[in-house]
Design an enzyme around this catalytic site. Structure first.
Site, PDB file in Angstrom:
ATOM      1  N   LYS A 146      18.930   6.371  13.823  1.00 43.34           N
ATOM      2  CA  LYS A 146      19.883   5.278  13.613  1.00 43.34           C
ATOM      3  C   LYS A 146      21.281   5.815  13.293  1.00 43.34           C
ATOM      4  CE  LYS A 146      18.428   1.894  11.084  1.00 43.34           C
ATOM      5  NZ  LYS A 146      18.045   1.088   9.908  1.00 43.34           N
ATOM      6  N   GLU A 187      15.752  16.324  10.488  1.00 46.17           N
ATOM      7  CA  GLU A 187      14.552  16.741  11.208  1.00 46.17           C
ATOM      8  C   GLU A 187      14.643  16.401  12.691  1.00 46.17           C
ATOM      9  OE1 GLU A 187      12.991  15.302   7.100  1.00 46.17           O
ATOM     10  OE2 GLU A 187      14.588  14.767   8.499  1.00 46.17           O
ATOM     11  N   GLY A 224      13.252   1.369   9.346  1.00 45.81           N
ATOM     12  CA  GLY A 224      12.487   2.238  10.237  1.00 45.81           C
ATOM     13  C   GLY A 224      11.029   1.856  10.346  1.00 45.81           C
ATOM     14  N   ARG A 225      10.384   1.548   9.226  1.00 42.05           N
ATOM     15  CA  ARG A 225       8.952   1.226   9.233  1.00 42.05           C
ATOM     16  C   ARG A 225       8.666  -0.144   9.830  1.00 42.05           C
ATOM     17  NH1 ARG A 225      11.286   1.485   4.407  1.00 42.05           N
ATOM     18  NH2 ARG A 225      11.184  -0.218   2.882  1.00 42.05           N
ATOM     19  N   GLU A 276       5.906   2.783   1.312  1.00 44.22           N
ATOM     20  CA  GLU A 276       7.358   2.945   1.268  1.00 44.22           C
ATOM     21  C   GLU A 276       8.031   1.638   0.875  1.00 44.22           C
ATOM     22  OE1 GLU A 276       9.529   5.962   3.881  1.00 44.22           O
ATOM     23  OE2 GLU A 276      10.128   4.061   4.792  1.00 44.22           O
ATOM     24  N   HIS A 289     -18.686   8.787   7.753  1.00 45.36           N
ATOM     25  CA  HIS A 289     -19.191  10.145   7.546  1.00 45.36           C
ATOM     26  C   HIS A 289     -18.166  11.010   6.820  1.00 45.36           C
ATOM     27  CE1 HIS A 289     -22.752   9.549  10.107  1.00 45.36           C
ATOM     28  NE2 HIS A 289     -21.962   8.693  10.759  1.00 45.36           N
ATOM     29  N   LYS A 305      15.181  15.183   0.190  1.00 40.37           N
ATOM     30  CA  LYS A 305      16.121  15.572   1.246  1.00 40.37           C
ATOM     31  C   LYS A 305      17.353  16.261   0.656  1.00 40.37           C
ATOM     32  CE  LYS A 305      15.011  11.846   4.538  1.00 40.37           C
ATOM     33  NZ  LYS A 305      15.578  10.709   5.282  1.00 40.37           N
TER      34      LYS A 305
END
Length: 526
Positions: A212, A218, A269-270, A356, A387, A502
């Site tokens: 954005k 990253e 973002g999410r 978040e 399992h 960060k």
């Protein structure tokens, strides 16, 4: 205007705490259980159903939750959100991800722009671009078609779109809408980008850079990794890359990209899978029509979430029950358990979306709250999880509420009969058995084999996982998270908790460290 109050100041919350608790073992045993399965069920959009029979609730609890929803003004707050109120008070922003898939209320204008029109325009631009890629109008430098799309992003720019792609990959192949394979690069660990690049033909790959701000460390690091690989292959990176970014970012008008598609600060973002963040990669992978169907499913579920009647609003009801479990019954976590391999990364996406959003210890005004908020969320697809961690879920010291997801039919329609039943029947038999086993338990004189039961769960059931059903499923959980944030009086739409690490990482890279930070940096040879 609505009133934003802490949960523990609401009179109805105090009343909820006094309602007699449900003995789930008794409630779900014998004919009682059969009656509950028929009674405690709410239709969702696109043929889905939310069944909460195995939750630790009854009519008295639901009545109390209705009063809580009314006093907390949940429907009114949702209406304020989709009509353009500044709900993200921490960042002084509107919250508009619902507008990416439909107009629920009034026209929302921000920055002098009709935001619904803006999102539709971006969707159409992406559709036109994807169609040109598929038809061969847009090609690589050699005039050859692209066969693979690779998304470069992190957090919400990766988890949601990746989960949605995996959810629809087999469906698209079965229904002849599969256009291009999609891959995802997210981790700044160089092994991630290297592994993806080694698995694709870079000459026939188109890369989607999602940032954005255009400054995400990253993502830009991985972009450089990709550009280096393209250069080494003798390829012009600008012929292989597109950007999804804001109109004001440095990427927006750069000649380094074939095209740029836009998002804005009003889409977290999410919550961005239904925006250009998910739209570009999903439209390239499956075709714009499939992405449009996905949006339609989300929009249909959003409409149900606007219903003020709690008993007819599955997301609100799910949210209220979750708050009851967290704040009255004291359960610390929630497990999301999709009995669908296609949803293998859906719990990981919801983990970010939920934790978040509601992992906050101060309210919307920056004041500490005196009650617990968002639960720890985890999950894996069934039957793999059985399992793995189901031992703790069945017999551990903590009770963890469960949210199952199941479908009557597989996506591919191909199956085999083994021992008088198909694989899909075996899958569905397992989820039905688990719901009852968790709720009812099994008495045994051997304490090691004794199951106390009383472990609550709900299930969302559908006919088949297709684009519309996936959209409805996504919107259900997004809206559940929203309603729970309203109840806890937290800002579900900022994420300050991701920032400190960060900042310190930048100090490490600049060698501006002391104390423990310097010692750990030295241990890692930075």
């Amino acid at each position: 205007m609505t009133q934003w109050k802490n949960l523990d100041t609401l009179a109805s919350f105090g009343e909820l705490a006094k309602v007699q608790k449900v003995n789930l073992v008794e409630a779900m045993s014998g004919q009682n259980g059969a009656d509950r399965v028929k009674k405690y069920s709410v239709p969702m959009a696109e043929g889905l159903t939310y069944n909460y029979a195995a939750k630790q609730v009854d009519d008295q609890v639901i009545d109390a939750l209705e009063k809580l929803a009314a006093e907390a003004e949940l429907s009114d707050k949702f209406a304020e959100l989709y009509n353009g109120a500044v709900i993200n008070t921490g960042e002084n922003r509107l919250v508009l991800h619902h507008l990416t898939r439909g107009q629920l209320g009034d026209t929302v204008t921000a920055d002098g722009v009709d935001k619904r029109a803006f999102y539709v325009e971006q969707q159409q631009r992406i559709a036109d671009f994807a169609n040109k890629v598929h038809s061969g109008e847009i090609t690589n430098a050699a005039g050859e078609k692209f066969t693979t799309v690779v998304q470069i992003g992190i957090g919400g720019s990766d988890l949601g779109p990746r989960a949605m792609y995996l959810a629809l990959e087999n469906w698209a192949k079965k229904n002849n809408t599969f256009k291009m394979e999609a891959k995802f690069i997210s981790n700044v660990d160089p092994d991630d980008a290297a592994a993806v690049l080694a698995s694709v033909d870079v000459a026939h790959s188109i890369f989607v850079l999602v940032s954005k701000s255009g400054t995400t460390l990253e993502t830009l690091t991985n972009e450089s990794f990709v550009k280096d690989a393209l250069a080494k292959a003798g390829l012009d990176a600008s012929r292989h890359m597109i950007a999804v970014t804001s109109e004001t970012s440095p990427l927006a008008k750069s000649d380094d990209y074939l095209a740029a598609f836009f998002m804005d600060d009003y889409i977290g973002g999410r919550y961005s899978s239904t925006s250009a963040v998910g739209g570009a990669v999903l439209s390239l992978a499956f075709g714009p029509e499939v992405f449009a169907a996905f949006l339609d499913g989300a929009a249909a579920e959003d409409k149900l979430s606007a219903n003020a009647n709690v008993r007819e609003n599955p997301a609100m009801l799910d949210a209220l029950i979750g708050v009851y479990e967290r704040n009255i019954l004291g359960y610390p976590a929630t497990a999301v358990l999709p009995y669908s391999q296609a949803l293998s990364r859906f719990p990981a996406h919801l983990q970010q979306a939920d934790m978040e959003s509601n992992g906050k210890s101060v309210n919307r005004f920056g004041e500490p709250v005196d009650y617990v908020t968002g639960p720890v969320l985890f999950g894996e697809p069934g039957t793999n999880g059985q399992h793995s961690f189901y031992q703790l879920l069945h017999q551990g010291t903590d009770i963890v509420p469960l949210q199952f997801i199941g479908f009557k039919n597989s996506q591919i329609g191909t199956d085999v009969v083994i021992q008088d039943s198909t694989s899909q029947q075996k899958l569905c038999a397992n989820v039905a058995a688990q719901i009852v086993a968790f709720a009812c338990g099994k008495a045994d004189d051997n304490r090691n084999k004794n199951f106390e039961g009383g472990r609550p769960s709900s299930i969302i059931i559908g006919d088949q996982l297709n684009p519309q059903a996936l959209g409805a499923l996504l919107a259900h959980f997004e809206n559940k998270i929203m309603f729970q944030g309203f109840l806890w009086n937290v800002n579900s739409f900022d994420q300050e908790g991701v920032q400190l690490g960060k900042v310190l990482a930048k100090r490490v890279l600049a060698h501006e460290t002391d104390g423990a930070l310097k010692e750990f940096s030295d241990l890692l040879n930075i």
